[in-house]
Design an enzyme around this catalytic site. Structure first.
Site, PDB file in Angstrom:
ATOM      1  N   ARG A 282       0.799  -1.222   0.105  1.00  0.00           N
ATOM      2  CA  ARG A 282       0.104   0.007  -0.083  1.00  0.00           C
ATOM      3  C   ARG A 282       1.025   1.169   0.042  1.00  0.00           C
ATOM      4  O   ARG A 282       1.376   1.522   1.046  1.00  0.00           O
ATOM      5  CB  ARG A 282      -0.766  -0.278   1.142  1.00  0.00           C
ATOM      6  N   HIS A 286      -3.424   4.518   4.541  1.00  0.00           N
ATOM      7  CA  HIS A 286      -4.675   3.640   4.682  1.00  0.00           C
ATOM      8  C   HIS A 286      -5.864   4.484   3.955  1.00  0.00           C
ATOM      9  O   HIS A 286      -6.592   3.932   3.245  1.00  0.00           O
ATOM     10  CB  HIS A 286      -4.940   3.384   6.224  1.00  0.00           C
ATOM     11  N   TYR A 295       4.296   5.198  11.596  1.00  0.00           N
ATOM     12  CA  TYR A 295       4.570   4.044  11.989  1.00  0.00           C
ATOM     13  C   TYR A 295       5.263   3.266  11.044  1.00  0.00           C
ATOM     14  O   TYR A 295       5.613   1.972  11.175  1.00  0.00           O
ATOM     15  CB  TYR A 295       3.166   3.112  11.990  1.00  0.00           C
TER      16      TYR A 295
END
Lengths: 390, 333
Positions: A282, A286, A295
């Site tokens: 990805r 998100h 993160y």
């Protein structure tokens, strides 16, 4: 050396990213055709894809990425409430989607814009939901493409049940390529932890349903890496259910096509379900509300940028002498036109009337809804009357 | 008595309704745990797999969410699945599929898709069972828009309502009062497919006329309410009993018409009173019958405590004595 237990071996396999040789791959990251080892049997499944077909896949991926970029920009401009990008996953989605037959049926998660494109959706329809004017936005039966399901993994069961219906309709193993039907559930690495996905594997395996579980392992479930979901590589999740699993390089559009083609063939012919893990990334957040810098590292993102699925196919086309500048400019113009269409379409989408909330709660009359609708209409009419009075 | 009328138990009435639904529409299929060779733990599907095959009477894996989720998929493919949840307390693994998917897909698709799934739930207490086998969770589903929630109280309604539930384009939760499975009554199997029979999923009915107090009830509690009415009559109090039949939608018109005549209302159900269906009935009655009420609306139901051990379950469930106590309180107001 100590003998490793199978479990320990799996853990070791999971903790590192697979090498190219550990995935089905037909195009290397530098755009060269390959078919080593386990990948060799898959080469025949893309042998019929000529230069025109490859350029078609390239065009698909460019349009899907343009859709992603435009929708993200529209969100930043306040035209959309939210948007989940599929950036980086174009090959897994377009490759697998182009392997589908018209009669096949897809149950997507909510990031399957590339698959939607291959099912012939006007991608603008996807944005109704993110504009806040519709919970769905398209005619599922016109495209054999179900609405996005936001509750993670729920639709794996819907796909399995739908496939059980296809079995009862006698549309498995007839040998007629225009009738035999497969069903696909698209979901992500995070979904594999959901009970519903595991129950779907149980139901699909025990009924031998014509369903493909296409898991895009994009490495991140919002902020949680795949290691939070599984100790074994995801493609091995099918093992205990008796479902064959295969891991494909999800940034390789040809391998994604070939692996899906095999799984669909198995389903349609009565061979039962397959679990596909498309190993991808990805590249975006998100959703537009997420902040991946909290993160994951830039180095990791950069390493995946080097595996970009669109660049990979472009390099291949160039090396094959199949890159045509005039055609490439047409594709760019088509992408510009799509962008313009999306901007115009989205900005014109207005809120539905408030009373529409009562319209389709039930398919048959329900007294509570009827009474509340009537009350609401009277309440609204009261405002109109008082405005006139003023 | 019509030629199609037979005397049978409520369990047999549901079995007969399912049989006729399977005969009437090749798209109808039954799914659930142990519903095939065993005929279900209450034998409600007895003999059906033998006659309709294991493709139409499906013994499912032991996974309630899986049953509901695959039923949704089958419904999207044009089938009409009737799911059996073995006991009320085992519906919760399927709660997510029922509330986030089944209830919403018609709305999510702006009416393009229908998911005509029926969920049969043997429900309620009084049979001396262990934990999770005696519950009444209907309020949780009635609170969810998109679901219809019904509960028959007689063999005739059990037959008609299961036929109408299967024919409904909407998802229906069909709560079967398991303690009443063995009650016998006349069942006319021609009562189906008319406006009047369709009303069994929408409309309450007065099952005992009276003039002093209205008992509003449904499902298993209809039986105990009728017994209480009988006992009250012996003491000179005329009690009307209204069987709601549906908790969603709630037929407030029939309830209000009764309470306007009697001026007093008690709601009786096996579900807990706290935020239970009776709370909604009481609110509606206070809105619609305010000037007719002689006393506040009272509720008799279960307590805000987990379903107790079976040796004391009769202290938890509504009883004739607790209903009469409420009736007395209203009359002395």
């Amino acid at each position: 050396m100590d003998q490793q237990t199978p479990a320990a071996e799996h853990v070791a396999e999971s903790s590192a990213h697979p090498t190219d040789a550990q995935m089905i791959q037909l195009l290397t990251p530098s755009g060269e055709r390959t078919a080593e080892g386990g990948s060799a049997p898959y080469a025949k499944r893309v042998a019929h894809l000529d230069h025109d077909a490859l350029r078609g896949l390239y065009e698909d991926m460019v349009l899907v990425r343009r859709f992603d970029d435009e929708a993200t920009a529209l969100q930043r401009q306040g035209e959309l409430g939210l948007f989940p990008q599929c950036l980086g996953q174009e090959a897994a989605q377009v490759g697998s989607g182009r392997a589908l037959a018209a009669q096949d049926y897809v149950f997507p998660s909510y990031r399957e814009h590339g698959v939607a494109h291959t099912r012939g959706l006007d991608l603008a329809q996807i944005l109704l939901q993110f504009r806040g004017v519709d919970h769905g936005g398209w005619d599922t039966e016109a495209h054999n493409f179900h609405l996005y399901t936001l509750v993670i993994g729920s639709h794996a069961l819907h796909a399995t049940g739908y496939a059980m219906g296809v079995q009862r309709d006698g549309l498995v193993g007839t040998g007629d390529p225009d009738r035999d039907t497969a069903v696909v559930a698209y979901f992500g690495d995070g979904s594999t932890s959901q009970g519903d996905v595991n129950e779907a594997l149980v139901f699909a395996a025990t009924t031998n349903a014509p369903v493909v579980f296409f898991c895009q392992n994009n490495q991140w479930a919002i902020s949680e890496p795949t290691t939070k979901q599984s100790r074994v590589p995801l493609y091995r999740r099918g093992d205990g259910f008796g479902i064959p699993g295969v891991r494909v390089d999800g940034n390789d559009v040809l391998a994604s096509y070939a692996v899906m083609d095999e799984a669909l063939e198995r389903a349609r012919s009565g061979g039962g379900p397959t679990f596909v893990e498309a190993f991808t990334y990805r590249m975006g957040a998100h959703t537009t509300s997420d902040d991946p810098t909290r993160y994951r590292s830039r180095a990791e993102e950069q390493s995946w940028r080097e595996r970009d699925p669109i660049d990979r196919l472009r390099k291949h086309l160039e090396s094959e002498g199949a890159w045509d500048q005039g055609w490439a400019e047409q594709v760019a113009a088509e992408a510009d036109a799509l962008g313009e269409h999306l901007r115009t379409y989205v900005r014109a989408l207005e809120a539905p009337p408030a009373s529409s909330m009562f319209d389709t709660v039930y398919a048959s009359e329900h007294g509570t809804v009827t009474a509340e609708r009537a009350w609401h209409a009277e309440y609204e009419a009261g405002f109109e009357t008082s405005e006139v009075a003023r | 008595m019509s030629g199609e009328t037979q005397r049978m138990t409520m369990g047999k009435a549901i079995n007969t309704g399912l049989r006729h639904a399977l005969e009437g529409d090749p798209k109808v299929l039954l799914m659930g745990e142990d519903i095939g060779a065993l005929g279900g733990v209450f034998r409600v599907t007895d003999g059906l797999q033998k006659d309709f095959g294991d493709d139409r009477v499906v013994d499912s894996p032991l996974a309630e969410s899986g049953i509901l989720g695959t039923a949704i998929g089958l419904a999207l493919r044009g089938y009409r699945p009737v799911c059996e949840i073995q006991f009320d307390g085992f519906i919760f693994p399927a709660y997510d599929q029922i509330t986030t998917q089944l209830a919403k897909i018609h709305n999510r698709s702006k009416g393009r898709l229908q998911v005509p799934v029926v969920i049969r739930v043997p429900s309620g207490g009084g049979i001396g069972a262990v934990e999770h086998h005696s519950e009444s969770p209907e309020a949780l589903f009635a609170h969810t828009p998109g679901l219809r929630v019904v509960a028959p109280s007689t063999p005739q309604d059990a037959y008609t309502m299961i036929r109408e539930a299967v024919a409904s384009p909407d998802p229906v939760l069909y709560f079967e009062p398991k303690a009443r499975y063995w009650d016998k009554g006349d069942v006319d199997t021609s009562v189906f497919g008319t406006d009047a029979s369709r009303a069994s999923l929408d409309a309450a009915q007065v099952v005992r006329p009276g003039s002093d107090v209205t008992l509003v009830t449904y499902g298993a509690a209809v039986h105990v309410s009728l017994k209480a009415a009988e006992a009250a009559a012996a003491e000179g109090t005329s009690v009307e009993v209204v069987d709601l039949r549906a908790v969603s939608p709630l037929d407030t018109a029939t309830v209000a018409a009764s309470v306007r005549r009697t001026g007093r209302c008690v709601v009786v159900h096996e579900a807990a009173t706290f935020l239970g269906p009776g709370a909604e009935v009481a609110a509606r009655v206070s809105e619609e019958c305010f000037y007719s009420l002689e006393a506040p609306v009272l509720r008799v139901g279960a307590f805000h405590a987990p379903y107790p051990v079976s040796k004391i379950e009769h202290d938890y469930l509504p009883s004739v004595d607790r209903i009469l106590e409420a009736v007395d309180r209203l009359l002395s107001h």
